[in-house]
Design a protein around this motif. Sequence first.
Motif, PDB file in Angstrom:
ATOM      1  N   GLY A  13       0.110  -1.133   0.067  1.00 16.03           N
ATOM      2  CA  GLY A  13      -0.294   0.201   0.075  1.00 16.03           C
ATOM      3  C   GLY A  13       0.526   1.551  -0.622  1.00 16.03           C
ATOM      4  O   GLY A  13       1.788   1.458  -0.068  1.00 16.03           O
ATOM      5  N   GLY A  14       0.229   2.951  -0.235  1.00 18.16           N
ATOM      6  CA  GLY A  14       0.988   3.929   0.292  1.00 18.16           C
ATOM      7  C   GLY A  14       1.454   4.354   1.238  1.00 18.16           C
ATOM      8  O   GLY A  14       1.159   3.720   2.443  1.00 18.16           O
ATOM      9  N   LEU A  15       2.750   4.463   1.663  1.00 17.25           N
ATOM     10  CA  LEU A  15       2.780   5.267   2.749  1.00 17.25           C
ATOM     11  C   LEU A  15       2.414   6.523   2.910  1.00 17.25           C
ATOM     12  O   LEU A  15       2.028   7.838   2.163  1.00 17.25           O
ATOM     13  CB  LEU A  15       4.197   5.116   2.997  1.00 17.25           C
ATOM     14  N   ALA A  16       2.362   6.872   4.707  1.00 19.63           N
ATOM     15  CA  ALA A  16       1.948   8.677   4.420  1.00 19.63           C
ATOM     16  C   ALA A  16       3.487   9.252   4.422  1.00 19.63           C
ATOM     17  O   ALA A  16       4.602   9.382   4.311  1.00 19.63           O
ATOM     18  CB  ALA A  16       1.599   8.355   6.348  1.00 19.63           C
ATOM     19  N   SER A  17       3.204  10.690   4.824  1.00 22.50           N
ATOM     20  CA  SER A  17       4.223  11.617   4.351  1.00 22.50           C
ATOM     21  C   SER A  17       5.183  11.541   5.268  1.00 22.50           C
ATOM     22  O   SER A  17       4.401  11.925   6.737  1.00 22.50           O
ATOM     23  CB  SER A  17       3.462  13.158   4.413  1.00 22.50           C
ATOM     24  N   ARG A  18       6.225  12.434   5.573  1.00 22.50           N
ATOM     25  CA  ARG A  18       6.844  12.355   6.989  1.00 22.50           C
ATOM     26  C   ARG A  18       6.175  12.923   8.160  1.00 22.50           C
ATOM     27  O   ARG A  18       7.066  12.579   9.462  1.00 22.50           O
ATOM     28  CB  ARG A  18       8.042  13.134   6.141  1.00 22.50           C
ATOM     29  N   ARG A  21       4.862  11.464  10.204  1.00 25.53           N
ATOM     30  CA  ARG A  21       4.652  10.074  10.806  1.00 25.53           C
ATOM     31  C   ARG A  21       5.974  10.915  11.778  1.00 25.53           C
ATOM     32  O   ARG A  21       5.683  10.241  12.938  1.00 25.53           O
ATOM     33  CB  ARG A  21       6.219   9.205   9.829  1.00 25.53           C
ATOM     34  N   VAL A  24       2.758  11.089  14.982  1.00 31.01           N
ATOM     35  CA  VAL A  24       2.844   9.120  15.531  1.00 31.01           C
ATOM     36  C   VAL A  24       3.321   9.862  16.735  1.00 31.01           C
ATOM     37  O   VAL A  24       2.626   8.998  17.713  1.00 31.01           O
ATOM     38  CB  VAL A  24       2.940   8.914  15.094  1.00 31.01           C
ATOM     39  N   PHE A  25       4.688  10.358  17.323  1.00 27.60           N
ATOM     40  CA  PHE A  25       5.108   9.990  18.529  1.00 27.60           C
ATOM     41  C   PHE A  25       3.664  11.098  19.300  1.00 27.60           C
ATOM     42  O   PHE A  25       3.871  10.508  20.355  1.00 27.60           O
ATOM     43  CB  PHE A  25       6.188  10.941  18.634  1.00 27.60           C
ATOM     44  N   ARG A  27       0.753  12.133  18.923  1.00 27.20           N
ATOM     45  CA  ARG A  27      -0.684  12.142  18.910  1.00 27.20           C
ATOM     46  C   ARG A  27      -0.797  10.339  20.440  1.00 27.20           C
ATOM     47  O   ARG A  27      -2.023  10.197  20.980  1.00 27.20           O
ATOM     48  CB  ARG A  27      -0.769  10.735  17.852  1.00 27.20           C
ATOM     49  N   TYR A 119      12.367   3.503  16.924  1.00 24.74           N
ATOM     50  CA  TYR A 119      12.403   4.650  15.979  1.00 24.74           C
ATOM     51  C   TYR A 119      13.150   4.840  15.277  1.00 24.74           C
ATOM     52  O   TYR A 119      12.417   5.602  13.953  1.00 24.74           O
ATOM     53  CB  TYR A 119      12.008   5.112  16.924  1.00 24.74           C
ATOM     54  N   LEU A 120      14.272   5.329  15.322  1.00 26.13           N
ATOM     55  CA  LEU A 120      15.109   5.530  14.763  1.00 26.13           C
ATOM     56  C   LEU A 120      15.541   5.167  13.465  1.00 26.13           C
ATOM     57  O   LEU A 120      16.064   5.420  12.820  1.00 26.13           O
ATOM     58  CB  LEU A 120      16.322   6.896  15.553  1.00 26.13           C
ATOM     59  N   ARG A 122      12.975   3.864  11.859  1.00 25.13           N
ATOM     60  CA  ARG A 122      12.357   4.430  10.518  1.00 25.13           C
ATOM     61  C   ARG A 122      12.840   5.291   9.948  1.00 25.13           C
ATOM     62  O   ARG A 122      13.490   6.587  11.066  1.00 25.13           O
ATOM     63  CB  ARG A 122      10.780   4.205  11.399  1.00 25.13           C
ATOM     64  N   PRO A 123      11.457   5.497   8.994  1.00 21.02           N
ATOM     65  CA  PRO A 123      11.670   7.253   7.796  1.00 21.02           C
ATOM     66  C   PRO A 123      11.511   8.186   8.550  1.00 21.02           C
ATOM     67  O   PRO A 123      10.877   9.457   8.627  1.00 21.02           O
ATOM     68  CB  PRO A 123      11.084   6.908   6.634  1.00 21.02           C
ATOM     69  N   VAL A 124      11.941   8.649  10.475  1.00 16.42           N
ATOM     70  CA  VAL A 124      12.446   9.458  11.237  1.00 16.42           C
ATOM     71  C   VAL A 124      13.488   9.750  11.696  1.00 16.42           C
ATOM     72  O   VAL A 124      14.649   8.885  11.519  1.00 16.42           O
ATOM     73  CB  VAL A 124      10.780   9.284  12.036  1.00 16.42           C
TER      74      VAL A 124
END
Lengths: 288, 325
Positions: A13-18, A21, A24-25, A27, A119-120, A122-124
């Motif tokens: 599927g598609g991925l969300a924007s940076r 992301r 997320v922390f 939320r 966490y790190l 991931r693309p954040v």
Amino acid sequence: MAVYRRRYQAFDGGLASRGARALVFTRYAFRELLASRLFVLFFAMCFAAPLVGAAIIYLRFNPLGLKALQTTVNQLIPIDGNFFLRFLIIQTSLGSFLAAIIGPGLVAPDLANNALPLYLSRPVGRSDYIAGKLAVLVGVMSILTWIPIMLLFALQSGLAGWSWFAANLRIAVGIMSCSALWIAVVSLLTLAVAAWVRWRPIATLSVFGYFFVSAAIGTLINETLDATWGGVFNLAKLMRFLWTDFFAIPQLEDALPTGVSLAAIAVTCLVFLAMLVRRVRAYEVVRS
Amino acid sequence: MNDPTATHDSPATTRTPLMELDDLQVTFGRRVILKGLTATLSGASVGLLGPNGAGKTTLLHTLLGFHPASRGRARVLGLDVARQVVAIRACTGYMPENDAFVAGTSAVRLTTMLGELAGLGYRAALERAHEALTWAGLGEARYRPIGTYSLGMRQMTKLAQAVVAGPKLLILDEPTNGMDPPVRQRMINLIKEVRDSGATRIILSSHLLKDVEECCDEAIILKDGEVASTCNLEAERRTNKKFLELEVEGDSEPLVAMARERGCECATSAGGRLKMILPEGVEIRDLYVVAARHDIQIRRLSSKRDSLQEIFLKAMEAGNGRLPA
């Protein structure tokens, strides 16, 4: 795909924007905070003072209410810079207390349990992590400080009219800028301390301790050297200098120039940020 | 909103080299950890072997952008580690060696959160978290706080969180650490299942040769921060399948004659022991047919299996860390 299908399936599927992301922390942290009944209860109680303020403002413009309470306008607290500053001090104190309680819980468990590599990877980035966690404290403290006080200001402006608003615009600027400075410095302080201490209760105590220790150092310098610049170490006093300046209230005797106070707070924020950035890493490297 | 630069269409085909290292050096302070690594590995699954302290984990961390290279460069799936680390992380799932979780958090919550951080929407992340944890065998335990898990369950949780977003590349750091044999075998089977799906390539770091041998088709052996050897395990396996050791009862001459006739290299020794290298087109079955025809008993037949162990030991024994020519 249903849960019972146990074969490995790749996700296509598609991925969300940076940006999404990084949120997320924030939320997840808010969700955790709001799951605590104690937090929600205390948070709700923190709005008692602004409600009292709103009642006072309302009463000043309600002759029937004054009559019912058998009082006159002159007997009520005047609505001026001092009035808003008092409420701002109450709210920032409550906000700081709450930040010292919840702030360490935002980063200390992640660091203590070595969750940062998860966490790190991931693309954040580290900046996303820090911004996401800071957003929680900034959000909570904003709801407690400048938002209710600005609502009081808006209520007063609405009832008193345009001329009062124009004459007291400086108060609105003071509310916003003083709150912003205080929120920034307290948020960075709590996260930086938590990142270094990594143990929630001790981190909370350390945040409170910082205010006492910094005040003691400032006083010690001023007393022993017969100077006033020791105030740059006293965070609470620095903010007090700025508050009185922004709200056009007579300054304290040992007040530092506004520029010096602002510079001292900026340097303090940078030090806390540097401390935080140093600790928020996927892995610590032992150098030799 | 979708991010077109971070979709799963990243270059991850098996044609793209999985890992390209070009004089890669990483230093911590004055200590040089990785000393000019140069290698290109293109397999679907690559094993990273070496004794403790060889630099395996540091290499993985460098590929993920946790440590900057002090010299040289590294590319993962064709993406430069120094300049495209976010793109690399967008298509990578990472299972760290050490315990990494938040103690009070349930596996579902943590895995969902990590799925969202990888770019999945909340619903997709939640669904994938349940799937991944169920696939990893955690069942109903996935709702329990991770702090209450056994070591094996934690390892499985780490694997599940690594695959939750369906990465193009899975980086596994000592995945079977501290596991008992049945759980270890389960972990290996899961890794093999990911590999065989064809959608995900794997870098597996381990000091256990067996893990690498079972899961990987290429291996790089590190020693003291240097590349001691690289080997194509798939090619080795193909070669080894053709290298036979036999022990026969009776006159082995007809068997040897047939083998040589069909192009086998053959060596005989005392006690009916034979060594053969079968060329393409000659199968083990053919040997049995000839043996039956000439009334020869084949008492033992084994193909060479411990190639990786041999390669590893040679690499470790080489004084300069390089394999002898």
